[in-house]
Design a protein around this motif. Structure first.
Motif, PDB file in Angstrom:
ATOM      1  N   ALA A 176     -51.152  35.146  63.772  1.00 47.36           N
ATOM      2  CA  ALA A 176     -49.999  35.696  63.058  1.00 47.36           C
ATOM      3  C   ALA A 176     -48.821  34.733  63.043  1.00 47.36           C
ATOM      4  O   ALA A 176     -48.088  34.652  62.053  1.00 47.36           O
ATOM      5  N   THR A 177     -48.629  33.998  64.126  1.00 51.88           N
ATOM      6  CA  THR A 177     -47.458  33.121  64.227  1.00 51.88           C
ATOM      7  C   THR A 177     -47.744  31.698  63.760  1.00 51.88           C
ATOM      8  O   THR A 177     -46.834  30.878  63.707  1.00 51.88           O
ATOM      9  N   ARG A 178     -48.981  31.402  63.427  1.00 51.07           N
ATOM     10  CA  ARG A 178     -49.314  30.079  62.904  1.00 51.07           C
ATOM     11  C   ARG A 178     -49.623  30.123  61.412  1.00 51.07           C
ATOM     12  O   ARG A 178     -49.958  29.105  60.816  1.00 51.07           O
ATOM     13  N   SER A 235     -43.066  30.086  71.054  1.00 53.46           N
ATOM     14  CA  SER A 235     -43.731  28.788  71.082  1.00 53.46           C
ATOM     15  C   SER A 235     -43.929  28.242  69.666  1.00 53.46           C
ATOM     16  O   SER A 235     -43.726  27.053  69.411  1.00 53.46           O
ATOM     17  N   ALA A 236     -44.289  29.117  68.736  1.00 53.48           N
ATOM     18  CA  ALA A 236     -44.456  28.692  67.338  1.00 53.48           C
ATOM     19  C   ALA A 236     -43.124  28.260  66.732  1.00 53.48           C
ATOM     20  O   ALA A 236     -43.053  27.261  66.002  1.00 53.48           O
ATOM     21  N   ALA A 237     -42.053  29.019  67.047  1.00 48.58           N
ATOM     22  CA  ALA A 237     -40.733  28.659  66.520  1.00 48.58           C
ATOM     23  C   ALA A 237     -40.260  27.329  67.088  1.00 48.58           C
ATOM     24  O   ALA A 237     -39.661  26.512  66.374  1.00 48.58           O
ATOM     25  N   ALA A 238     -40.519  27.104  68.373  1.00 53.02           N
ATOM     26  CA  ALA A 238     -40.107  25.841  68.994  1.00 53.02           C
ATOM     27  C   ALA A 238     -40.896  24.656  68.457  1.00 53.02           C
ATOM     28  O   ALA A 238     -40.406  23.519  68.460  1.00 53.02           O
ATOM     29  N   SER A 239     -42.128  24.938  67.971  1.00 50.80           N
ATOM     30  CA  SER A 239     -42.969  23.866  67.422  1.00 50.80           C
ATOM     31  C   SER A 239     -42.806  23.712  65.913  1.00 50.80           C
ATOM     32  O   SER A 239     -43.460  22.840  65.316  1.00 50.80           O
ATOM     33  N   TRP A 240     -42.001  24.578  65.294  1.00 45.95           N
ATOM     34  CA  TRP A 240     -41.739  24.515  63.851  1.00 45.95           C
ATOM     35  C   TRP A 240     -43.042  24.609  63.048  1.00 45.95           C
ATOM     36  O   TRP A 240     -43.292  23.810  62.140  1.00 45.95           O
ATOM     37  N   PHE A 282     -42.224  29.356  60.662  1.00 45.05           N
ATOM     38  CA  PHE A 282     -41.016  28.673  61.131  1.00 45.05           C
ATOM     39  C   PHE A 282     -40.950  27.215  60.653  1.00 45.05           C
ATOM     40  O   PHE A 282     -40.023  26.494  61.000  1.00 45.05           O
ATOM     41  N   ALA A 283     -41.943  26.787  59.884  1.00 48.07           N
ATOM     42  CA  ALA A 283     -41.930  25.428  59.347  1.00 48.07           C
ATOM     43  C   ALA A 283     -40.994  25.341  58.141  1.00 48.07           C
ATOM     44  O   ALA A 283     -40.795  26.319  57.409  1.00 48.07           O
ATOM     45  N   HIS A 284     -40.420  24.154  57.957  1.00 57.15           N
ATOM     46  CA  HIS A 284     -39.590  23.859  56.777  1.00 57.15           C
ATOM     47  C   HIS A 284     -38.337  24.722  56.700  1.00 57.15           C
ATOM     48  O   HIS A 284     -37.841  25.015  55.603  1.00 57.15           O
ATOM     49  N   HIS A 285     -37.824  25.185  57.839  1.00 55.68           N
ATOM     50  CA  HIS A 285     -36.580  25.963  57.854  1.00 55.68           C
ATOM     51  C   HIS A 285     -35.650  25.368  58.904  1.00 55.68           C
ATOM     52  O   HIS A 285     -36.081  24.650  59.814  1.00 55.68           O
TER      53      HIS A 285
END
Length: 332
Positions: free
Chosen positions: A210-212, A249-254, A258-261
Motif C-alpha cells: 500500500a505504501t510503495r 519509512s516510505a515517506a522518508a524514502s520518497w 510520497f515520490a515527486h512531492h
C-alpha cells in the motif's frame, strides 16, 4: 490507625528510582529510533515514540515517575540541541506535554484498559491532539529563539513536531497498555491461532504494498478493521503501529505516494494516513470491546435470573405468573 512496616518506604523509593531509570533508558531508546526518520533539523520527526512511552508510563505508574521523562528527554536532546538553554527548554516541553496529557486524561476518567468508546476518544483528543501542543509550541519556539529556524519555518516545524508527538501517543501508548495486561491465552482453538498468524503475516505485506504504490493506501484499512473486529485492542494496536511505521519509512524514502512531492505534501499525506489508521484502530476496537462486555453482562444477568427462577417452587411461579393474583396480593 495504619501500621508502618519498617523498610517499606525505602523499598517504595527504591522501586520508584528503578522505574525512573528504566523509563529514561526506554525513552532514550525510543528517541534514537524516532530520529531515524527525522525531517527537520535532525530532531523533528513524523513519529516520536517517546511521547507514547512517557504517557503510558504515567498512566501505569503515576505522576511520581516524571523525572524519568525529563532525564530521557535530556539524554536524547543534549547531543543534538543548538545550545544548553535550548536543550533545557526542549526538555521542559517534552516533559510537560505527557504530564499535561496525563492530567487531562485523569480528569476525564480515562481507564488504561481503553475498553470504552469514551476512553478511546479521550486518548485521541485529550492525550494526543491537545496535550502534545505543549511540546510542539515550546520546542518550535525554542528553536526559533535560538536562531536555528527562520521566522517562516516556525509553523511547518510546529506542525511536524505536533503530529509526530501526537502519533507517538496514538500508536505507541495503546501497544504498551496492551502489553501491560497481556496474558498467554488458554483454551484458544487452533483456528484462532491460524487467523492470528495470518494477520501477523498479512499486516506488513499489505502495508508494504500500500505504501510503495502510488494509489493503494486504502488497502491498509481492511487489515485494521480485521484486527479490530476479531482481536480488539490486542490486534488493532500492534497493527496500527506496524502500518504507521512502514508508511513513515516510505515517506522518508520518497517512494510510492510520497515520490515527486515536497516535504510539506509528504508530511500531510503520511500524517493524515497514520492518523486515520490509528483512529480507526482505537475507535473500532474500543467499540467492539464495549459491545462484548455489555453482551457478557447481559448473559451473566440472564444466567443468574435463570438460576433464581429454577429455585422457586412451581406453585409460587404459577401464582406469580397470574396478573390477578399479583393484583390481589398488592392490594392486600
Amino acid at each position: 490507625m495504619s501500621t508502618v512496616v519498617p523498610g517499606e518506604g525505602i523499598r517504595r523509593y527504591r522501586a520508584d528510582a528503578l522505574r525512573i531509570l528504566a523509563l529514561a533508558a526506554v525513552y532514550y531508546g525510543g528517541g534514537e529510533l524516532g530520529l531515524i526518520a527525522q525531517q527537520v533539523r535532525g530532531q523533528v520527526t513524523p513519529l516520536w515514540p517517546p511521547t507514547g512511552i512517557a504517557l503510558a508510563a504515567l498512566l501505569l505508574f503515576g505522576l511520581r515517575i516524571w523525572p524519568g521523562i525529563a532525564l530521557g528527554a535530556f539524554l536524547v536532546n543534549v547531543a543534538i540541541g543548538p545550545s544548553a538553554p535550548a536543550v533545557l527548554g526542549i526538555v521542559a516541553g517534552n516533559t510537560l506535554a505527557p504530564v499535561c496529557s496525563y492530567l487531562l486524561l485523569r480528569r476525564a476518567g480515562f481507564r488504561a484498559e481503553v475498553d470504552r468508546l469514551q476512553d478511546a476518544l479521550a486518548l485521541v483528543f485529550l492525550g494526543a491532539l491537545l496535550g502534545m501542543m505543549v511540546s510542539a509550541t515550546v520546542g518550535s519556539g525554542v528553536l526559533a529563539l535560538a536562531g536555528v529556524l527562520p521566522a517562516r519555518g516556525f509553523w511547518p516545524t510546529w506542525s511536524v513536531w505536533w503530529t509526530g508527538d501526537a502519533m507517538g501517543v496514538l500508536v505507541v501508548t495503546p501497544v504498551l497498555l496492551v502489553l501491560r495486561r497481556a496474558r498467554w491465552p488458554r483454551g484458544v482453538p487452533l483456528s484462532r491461532w491460524v487467523e492470528a498468524l495470518l494477520l501477523v503475516v498479512a499486516t506488513p505485506l499489505v502495508a508494504f504494498v500500500a505504501t510503495r504504490t502510488s494509489s493503494l493506501l486504502f488497502l491498509a484499512f481492511p487489515i485494521v478493521l480485521w484486527a479490530a473486529f476479531r482481536f480488539q485492542r490486542a490486534g488493532a494496536a500492534p497493527c496500527a503501529l506496524a502500518i504507521s511505521t512502514i508508511a513513515i519509512s516510505a515517506a522518508a524514502s520518497w517512494v510510492g505516494p510520497f515520490a515527486h512531492h515536497d516535504l510539506f505534501h509528504n508530511m500531510v499525506t503520511v500524517q493524515a494516513f497514520n492518523g486515520a489508521v490509528a483512529l480507526t484502530a482505537l475507535l473500532i476496537s474500543a467499540t467492539i470491546t464495549q459491545r462484548n462486555k455489555t453482551h457478557e453482562q447481559i448473559t451473566r444477568l440472564y444466567t443468574q435470573f435463570s438460576e433464581v427462577m429454577a429455585q422457586l417452587d412451581p406453585g409460587e411461579m404459577y401464582r406469580l405468573s397470574r396478573p390477578e393474583d399479583r393484583t390481589e396480593g398488592d392490594s392486600s
